[in-house]
Design a protein around this motif. Sequence first.
Motif, PDB file in Angstrom:
ATOM      1  N   VAL A   1      -8.068  -1.630   5.512  1.00 25.97           N
ATOM      2  CA  VAL A   1      -7.195  -0.400   5.420  1.00 25.97           C
ATOM      3  C   VAL A   1      -7.321   0.632   4.652  1.00 25.97           C
ATOM      4  O   VAL A   1      -7.398   1.909   5.181  1.00 25.97           O
ATOM      5  N   ILE A   2      -8.050   0.479   3.474  1.00 27.69           N
ATOM      6  CA  ILE A   2      -8.707   1.395   2.484  1.00 27.69           C
ATOM      7  C   ILE A   2      -9.599   2.277   3.396  1.00 27.69           C
ATOM      8  O   ILE A   2      -9.869   3.447   3.186  1.00 27.69           O
ATOM      9  N   LEU A   3     -10.569   1.488   4.118  1.00 25.34           N
ATOM     10  CA  LEU A   3     -11.553   2.184   4.759  1.00 25.34           C
ATOM     11  C   LEU A   3     -10.942   3.146   5.998  1.00 25.34           C
ATOM     12  O   LEU A   3     -11.345   4.198   6.208  1.00 25.34           O
TER      13      LEU A   3
ATOM     14  N   PHE B   1       0.814  -1.254  -0.042  1.00 22.46           N
ATOM     15  CA  PHE B   1      -0.134  -0.050   0.176  1.00 22.46           C
ATOM     16  C   PHE B   1       0.672   1.167   0.072  1.00 22.46           C
ATOM     17  O   PHE B   1       2.057   1.101  -0.208  1.00 22.46           O
ATOM     18  N   TRP B   2       0.217   2.390   0.253  1.00 22.13           N
ATOM     19  CA  TRP B   2       0.998   3.638   0.347  1.00 22.13           C
ATOM     20  C   TRP B   2       2.219   3.508   1.164  1.00 22.13           C
ATOM     21  O   TRP B   2       2.206   2.964   2.358  1.00 22.13           O
ATOM     22  N   PHE B   3       3.218   4.205   1.001  1.00 22.45           N
ATOM     23  CA  PHE B   3       4.290   4.368   1.731  1.00 22.45           C
ATOM     24  C   PHE B   3       5.186   3.352   2.054  1.00 22.45           C
ATOM     25  O   PHE B   3       5.698   3.091   2.937  1.00 22.45           O
ATOM     26  N   GLY B   4       4.927   2.103   1.133  1.00 21.90           N
ATOM     27  CA  GLY B   4       5.633   0.884   1.361  1.00 21.90           C
ATOM     28  C   GLY B   4       5.010   0.004   2.434  1.00 21.90           C
ATOM     29  O   GLY B   4       5.739  -0.958   2.708  1.00 21.90           O
ATOM     30  N   THR B   5       3.858   0.187   3.059  1.00 21.78           N
ATOM     31  CA  THR B   5       3.313  -0.651   4.013  1.00 21.78           C
ATOM     32  C   THR B   5       2.968  -1.985   3.135  1.00 21.78           C
ATOM     33  O   THR B   5       2.540  -2.008   2.138  1.00 21.78           O
ATOM     34  N   ARG B   6       3.080  -3.183   3.879  1.00 27.52           N
ATOM     35  CA  ARG B   6       2.868  -4.517   3.361  1.00 27.52           C
ATOM     36  C   ARG B   6       1.951  -5.251   4.471  1.00 27.52           C
ATOM     37  O   ARG B   6       2.363  -5.228   5.685  1.00 27.52           O
TER      38      ARG B   6
ATOM     39  N   ARG C   1       5.797  -3.048 -10.453  1.00 29.37           N
ATOM     40  CA  ARG C   1       5.843  -2.110  -9.453  1.00 29.37           C
ATOM     41  C   ARG C   1       5.908  -0.888  -9.418  1.00 29.37           C
ATOM     42  O   ARG C   1       5.940   0.094  -8.514  1.00 29.37           O
ATOM     43  N   ASN C   2       5.439  -0.084 -10.424  1.00 33.60           N
ATOM     44  CA  ASN C   2       5.149   1.355 -10.401  1.00 33.60           C
ATOM     45  C   ASN C   2       3.959   1.584  -9.833  1.00 33.60           C
ATOM     46  O   ASN C   2       3.492   2.626  -9.513  1.00 33.60           O
ATOM     47  N   HIS C   3       2.997   0.790  -9.793  1.00 33.15           N
ATOM     48  CA  HIS C   3       1.948   0.855  -9.155  1.00 33.15           C
ATOM     49  C   HIS C   3       1.810   0.181  -7.722  1.00 33.15           C
ATOM     50  O   HIS C   3       2.180  -0.932  -7.614  1.00 33.15           O
ATOM     51  N   ASN C   4       1.269   0.961  -6.577  1.00 30.62           N
ATOM     52  CA  ASN C   4       1.448   0.183  -5.550  1.00 30.62           C
ATOM     53  C   ASN C   4       0.073   0.188  -4.408  1.00 30.62           C
ATOM     54  O   ASN C   4       0.162  -0.037  -3.420  1.00 30.62           O
TER      55      ASN C   4
END
Length: 259
Positions: A158-160, A144-149, A246-249
């Motif tokens: 998480v999106i919510l 997800f954003w900021f490299g969170t996995r 990997r350009n899309h995360n």
Amino acid sequence: MSDIGDWLKSIPLLTKYWFAGSVVVPLVSRLGFIDPMNLILWPAKFFGNFQIWRPLTATLYFPVTPGSGLLYPVNLYFLYQYSSRLETGTFDGKPADYLFMLLFNWLCIVITGLLMDMQLLMIPLIMSVLYVWAQLNRDTVVSFWFGTRFKASYLPWVILGFNWVIQGSMVNELIGNLVGHLYFFLMFKYPMDLGGRAFLSTPEFLKRLLPARRGGVSGFGAPPPRRAAPQEPAAGGGGGGGLFGRNHNWGQGNRLGDD
């Protein structure tokens, strides 16, 4: 132009029509050809004036304004990515089953929207599809954003939470998650994993309209394995693969153990 044409041809059939409608309807409204008030879900107009198109247009319409920021393109991305993954994965060769899932989720969301006076239904339907994909690929690790996995099963929540922090609202995402969970439980979890009765089945007229086919791309998810009897070995579960580079995360999937 040839690259765009090749990309359009690569989109699965139902995802292609859904994606195209979600682009054309907001664009036509933005250009002033249609009044947005004629597109939203308005219970008084729907019931009183029999404007029966509103549940459909409210699902495809989104107000594209400077104030909407990245919300519209991000949700288009979610629509394209996760609808494509489901249609070419779990529902590969079974377009009638996928259309039935979309119709079931859409009908539940429309009923909820009418009861709760919700005017726009695009985000709930997209989130319901994302939720189903996340549950069918729950052990896939996503970024997800900021490299969170984290595991895909947490992605809808998480999106919510992310949208609640950014926008102060999570109603659309919550309804989408709940509807997605209802479909997943009735179609997969209860009959296949818990051995219960199958409450949902694709109508025959949809199967005649969109007959099943063999072949295609698969491997983006599979239903949970049926609980094995004592004398039977347990069936293996399905995994998910990334549809983009990997350009899309935003929810890009990788198998557990991959770098």
